[in-house]
Every structure is written in structure tokens, then in C-alpha cells.
Scaffold this motif. Structure first.
Motif, PDB file in Angstrom:
ATOM      1  N   LEU A 163       0.845  -1.194   0.000  1.00 11.01           N
ATOM      2  CA  LEU A 163       0.000   0.000   0.000  1.00 11.01           C
ATOM      3  C   LEU A 163       0.885   1.250   0.000  1.00 11.01           C
ATOM      4  O   LEU A 163       1.234   1.769   1.075  1.00 11.01           O
ATOM      5  CB  LEU A 163      -0.918  -0.004   1.228  1.00 11.01           C
ATOM      6  CG  LEU A 163      -1.946   1.119   1.327  1.00 11.01           C
ATOM      7  CD1 LEU A 163      -2.928   1.038   0.158  1.00 11.01           C
ATOM      8  CD2 LEU A 163      -2.686   1.034   2.657  1.00 11.01           C
ATOM      9  N   PRO A 164       1.264   1.749  -1.171  1.00 11.23           N
ATOM     10  CA  PRO A 164       2.166   2.905  -1.234  1.00 11.23           C
ATOM     11  C   PRO A 164       1.678   4.121  -0.454  1.00 11.23           C
ATOM     12  O   PRO A 164       2.481   4.867   0.097  1.00 11.23           O
ATOM     13  CB  PRO A 164       2.238   3.203  -2.734  1.00 11.23           C
ATOM     14  CG  PRO A 164       1.969   1.888  -3.392  1.00 11.23           C
ATOM     15  CD  PRO A 164       0.968   1.203  -2.502  1.00 11.23           C
ATOM     16  N   ALA A 165       0.351   4.318  -0.377  1.00  7.59           N
ATOM     17  CA  ALA A 165      -0.167   5.479   0.355  1.00  7.59           C
ATOM     18  C   ALA A 165       0.235   5.439   1.820  1.00  7.59           C
ATOM     19  O   ALA A 165       0.420   6.483   2.464  1.00  7.59           O
ATOM     20  CB  ALA A 165      -1.684   5.534   0.231  1.00  7.59           C
ATOM     21  N   ALA A 166       0.422   4.227   2.380  1.00  2.54           N
ATOM     22  CA  ALA A 166       0.786   4.096   3.788  1.00  2.54           C
ATOM     23  C   ALA A 166       2.219   4.530   4.057  1.00  2.54           C
ATOM     24  O   ALA A 166       2.580   4.780   5.207  1.00  2.54           O
ATOM     25  CB  ALA A 166       0.586   2.656   4.239  1.00  2.54           C
ATOM     26  N   VAL A 167       3.054   4.615   3.009  1.00  2.00           N
ATOM     27  CA  VAL A 167       4.414   5.128   3.180  1.00  2.00           C
ATOM     28  C   VAL A 167       4.371   6.561   3.690  1.00  2.00           C
ATOM     29  O   VAL A 167       5.300   7.024   4.358  1.00  2.00           O
ATOM     30  CB  VAL A 167       5.193   5.034   1.847  1.00  2.00           C
ATOM     31  CG1 VAL A 167       6.542   5.734   1.942  1.00  2.00           C
ATOM     32  CG2 VAL A 167       5.378   3.570   1.460  1.00  2.00           C
ATOM     33  N   PHE A 168       3.278   7.267   3.402  1.00  2.00           N
ATOM     34  CA  PHE A 168       3.104   8.641   3.892  1.00  2.00           C
ATOM     35  C   PHE A 168       2.105   8.700   5.046  1.00  2.00           C
ATOM     36  O   PHE A 168       2.272   9.481   5.986  1.00  2.00           O
ATOM     37  CB  PHE A 168       2.638   9.543   2.751  1.00  2.00           C
ATOM     38  CG  PHE A 168       3.547   9.512   1.569  1.00  2.00           C
ATOM     39  CD1 PHE A 168       4.751  10.191   1.577  1.00  2.00           C
ATOM     40  CD2 PHE A 168       3.210   8.762   0.441  1.00  2.00           C
ATOM     41  CE1 PHE A 168       5.603  10.139   0.489  1.00  2.00           C
ATOM     42  CE2 PHE A 168       4.053   8.708  -0.647  1.00  2.00           C
ATOM     43  CZ  PHE A 168       5.250   9.399  -0.627  1.00  2.00           C
ATOM     44  N   GLY A 169       1.060   7.874   4.998  1.00  5.31           N
ATOM     45  CA  GLY A 169       0.038   7.914   6.027  1.00  5.31           C
ATOM     46  C   GLY A 169       0.537   7.449   7.389  1.00  5.31           C
ATOM     47  O   GLY A 169       0.226   8.067   8.426  1.00  5.31           O
ATOM     48  N   ALA A 170       1.315   6.366   7.423  1.00  6.43           N
ATOM     49  CA  ALA A 170       1.830   5.864   8.700  1.00  6.43           C
ATOM     50  C   ALA A 170       2.755   6.884   9.375  1.00  6.43           C
ATOM     51  O   ALA A 170       2.603   7.153  10.575  1.00  6.43           O
ATOM     52  CB  ALA A 170       2.544   4.530   8.489  1.00  6.43           C
TER      53      ALA A 170
END
Length: 416
Positions: A163-170
Motif C-alpha cells: 500500500l504505497p499510500a501508507a508510506v506517507f500515512g503511517a
């Protein structure tokens, strides 16, 4: 953590969370870049974007740390990068993430990092007694390495594929939590320096630069750190291309690259915690210069023997000597720099020490494009060895003393 006090415990906890976020970004961003392009120049721009704010804003951030409440600066910086990365995570979830959005996100996070990190280094001596500074820095450094590399790096390797978006969301969630923890620190962390609020900012900055340049020990360490960081920035800006992918020399998968940084963290934790004991036996400067020399020579290992079986133990040793030397250098600075100048002189030191990193990252990409990645790795090693030779020469009188008379910080506090 009770021996170091309640305020330090909150500072340490906040540092642990923010560095876990840093670790996800540090590894996740270049891995995302590699999935978008195999151009060394474009991939190296990620490293340049992460470090460029140190060149542009370090002096101003240091002046702010000496004028404002240092805890408040850290809280605002963490809140800002949480908001920025939340917005980027939403863009990634909507399928709008490209290389340029990625670079903008890394650059913005780097800006807030400058203010947060300089205030963190300046606030630590305000939370512990002077005789516990090295111990406290060891604890902080171990938390940084565990967050950055032991936990954050492998997490980034998994998130990139899932989940590439989680690289920023986490990281956004972690930075927000880190900011909230700082609110548990009691008291004020602002230095009451008469007239400081009315002085021109450039005067404060000039005072810091003069202090750094006139202090032989700090000046020598800063120049050497600058050369080492420039070279290492060039080295690791393209190292992901040497290590990851079917066309690479080592042939790691993204998750395996994350494990390499986990191996680095294992060594770094031990190096951070053992640095004070080793320095007590060999002396501060002998230990620092020895660590820098070993770290520089280890850069040759992946070039000479490009194998996972060589890379992982080398990464452990990189972490061990790198973190150990770093803890001692930070502690030396915190003891030698007057409290009212700590933020500004720290920023001047880090400008010299880290200002060349974006240049090194960009230069590494350009050289790799035309001369190959191996040329960058070998050249960076050579520059590191030159830097170690320079500091050895500048501090030879102290380094060459017998172990029984190794210098302490009190021996050098008057060196200018």
C-alpha cells in the motif's frame, strides 16, 4: 528511563516515534522512486530533496531554537509534517502520486525535520545533568536507530509493495503522536537571554559562525563531518541501484533492502549504548577518529564483494561504528558550546556537516549516469579517507597521546 528524569522520558518517547516515521520515509521514498524510474539522476534527487533544507534553513532554525521555546518548536514541526504527509497519502490513495509529488513530499518533510532536530539536540542538555549527557545521547541515538532502521526500514519495504499510500500515512500518524508526547514535558524550555528578541537574526547567526570557526576542535570536526556526509550522500543516493532489482549487482528485493537497514540498526543500537564505555578506555577523539576510519573502509566491502552475505554483516559494522562516533560527537558539541549559543552553533556545525549532502546526492547521480555506479562508490570512499586524514592531522596531538592520558572534554574546553 527514571534515572534520567520525567522530561527526558517524554523527549525520548517522542524521538522514538518520530524516528520510526523517519525510517519509513527514508527507505520508502527511494524504493517508490525506483519503481517509477531507473535513472540514477532522478533517483538521487530523492536524497537531495531530503537534505537540501539543511543547506537552506539550518542557520535560521538554530537561531529560532535559541530564541523560542524549544519544545514548542518541536511540537509545531511535528504537527506540520503530519499534516503535509496526510495530504500526500490522500493523493497516493487517489492514484495521483508521481515522482514530482514524491520529491515535493520529501522536501517538505525535510524542512520540518531541520527545525525539529536542531531544537531536539538543543533541548536535551536542559533535561538531564551534565554528567549524564553522553548516556542520554546514547539512549536517544539507540531509539533513533531502532526507529529509523530496525523497525521503520523493513516496514517501508513491506508498505511499498502492499500500500504505497501508507508510506506517507503511517509517518503522519507517528509524527502527530510524537508531537503530543512532547506536551508531557513540564516547564519552559526557552532561554532567557536579555535583548535576544530585539537583535537582528543575522547578528545571531554571525555570532554562531564566528564561534564555530574560532574553535579549532569544533571547526575540525565540522569540516570532516562535511566531507564524510557529502561522500556518503553520493554513495547511498545510488547504492539502492547497486543493491536492488534484477539489473543490480547484489540483486536484493525491496523487502531485503529493508532488512539491510535493520542489520545496520542492530549494530547502531550497540554502538550507541557502548560509545561512552569505549571512549572512557581510549579517549573521546581517538574513538571518534577510529570509528570514522573504520566506517570509511567498510564502504569498499559491497564494491569488492557484491553479495548479500557480505552486505548484511557490513551493515551491522556500519551501524556499530557510525552510531558510536555520532553519539560522542554530539556529546562533545553539547559540552563545548555555551547554552545560550547551543542552537545556533549546532546549526552552524550541521550546516557545514550536512550542507553538502544534497550536492553529494546530486553529484552521485550525475557521476553514476556517465561513469557508472562503481565509480561513485569508489570515489566516495576515497573522499571519506581524505576527510579522516584531515581530522587526524588537525587533532594529532590529542589522538596520539597514550591511552592512560587520553584527553577528556575538560582538557579541550578552552581550545580556540
Amino acid at each position: 528511563m527514571p534515572a534520567l528524569g520525567r522530561s527526558f522520558a517524554f523527549l525520548w518517547s517522542s524521538t522514538a516515534l518520530s524516528n520510526l516515521a523517519d525510517g519509513v520515509l527514508k527507505i520508502g521514498a527511494p524504493l517508490l522512486a525506483v519503481s517509477m524510474t531507473r535513472s540514477p539522476v532522478l533517483v538521487s534527487l530523492v536524497g537531495a530533496a531530503a537534505t537540501a533544507p539543511w543547506l537552506l534553513l539550518a542557520l535560521h532554525a538554530g537561531a529560532v531554537a535559541d530564541r523560542a521555546d524549544r519544545r514548542r518548536v518541536m511540537v509545531v514541526a511535528n504537527a506540520a509534517r503530519a499534516a503535509i504527509l496526510t495530504a500526500v497519502a490522500l493523493l497516493a490513495a487517489l492514484g495521483l502520486l508521481d515522482l514530482w509529488v514524491l520529491l515535493a513530499a520529501v522536501l517538505a518533510a525535510g524542512v520540518t525535520e531541520v527545525f525539529a532536530d536542531l531544537s531536539a539536540q538543543s533541548i536535551l542538555p536542559m533535561t538531564v545533568p551534565d554528567d549524564r549527557i553522553t548516556k542520554a545521547n546514547g539512549r536517544v541515538s539507540s531509539a533513533q536507530m531502532i526507529g529509523n532502521d530496525f523497525l521503520g526500514a523493513p516496514a517501508a519495504g513491506l508498505l511499498v509493495g502492499i500500500l504505497p499510500a501508507a508510506v506517507f500515512g503511517a509517518p503522519a500518524l507517528l509524527y502527530a503522536a510524537a508531537g503530543l508526547l512532547l506536551l508531557g514535558m513540564r516547564g519552559t524550555y526557552r532561554l532567557a537571554v536579555p535583548g535576544s528578541a530585539h537583535r537582528p537574526l543575522r547578528r545571531d547567526i554571525g555570532e554562531a559562525l564566528r564561534h564555530l570557526w574560532s574553535h579549532r576542535v569544533l571547526r575540525s570536526l565540522a569540516i570532516t563531518a562535511g566531507l564524510l556526509n557529502l561522500a556518503n550522500s553520493a554513495y547511498f543516493a545510488v547504492f539502492v541501484l547497486w543493491a536492488v532489482g534484477d539489473g543490480s549487482m547484489i540483486g536484493l528485493e525491496p523487502g531485503e533492502y529493508g532488512l539491510m537497514t535493520t542489520a545496520f540498526a542492530v549494530g547502531a543500537v550497540f554502538g550507541s549504548l557502548l560509545s561512552g564505555s569505549v571512549a572512557g578506555a581510549f579517549g573521546d577523539f581517538r574513538t571518534v577518529v577510529g570509528a570514522w576510519l573504520v566506517s570509511s573502509l567498510l564502504l569498499l566491502a559491497p564494491l569488492i564483494v557484491p553479495s548479500p552475505w557480505t552486505l548484511y554483516p557490513t551493515a551491522v559494522l556500519w551501524g556499530l561504528v557510525g552510531a558510536g562516533g555520532n553519539v560522542l560527537v554530539i556529546s562533545i558539541r553539547q559540552r563545548l558550546i555555551p547554552a545560550e549559543l547551543l542552537g545556533r552553533v549546532n546549526s552552524a556545525y550541521r550546516l557545514v556537516g550536512m550542507g553538502g549532502m544534497p550536492l553529494g546526492a546530486a553529484l552521485g547521480g550525475v557521476v553514476a549516469e556517465f561513469a557508472g555506479i562503481a565509480a561513485v562508490l569508489a570515489g566516495a570512499t576515497g573522499v571519506c579517507l581524505v576527510g579522516v586524514g584531515l581530522v587526524w592531522r588537525a587533532l594529532s596531538g590529542r589522538i596520539s597521546r597514550p591511552v592512560t592520558s587520553a584527553p577528556t572534554l575538560s582538557d579541550i574546553s578552552g581550545s580556540r
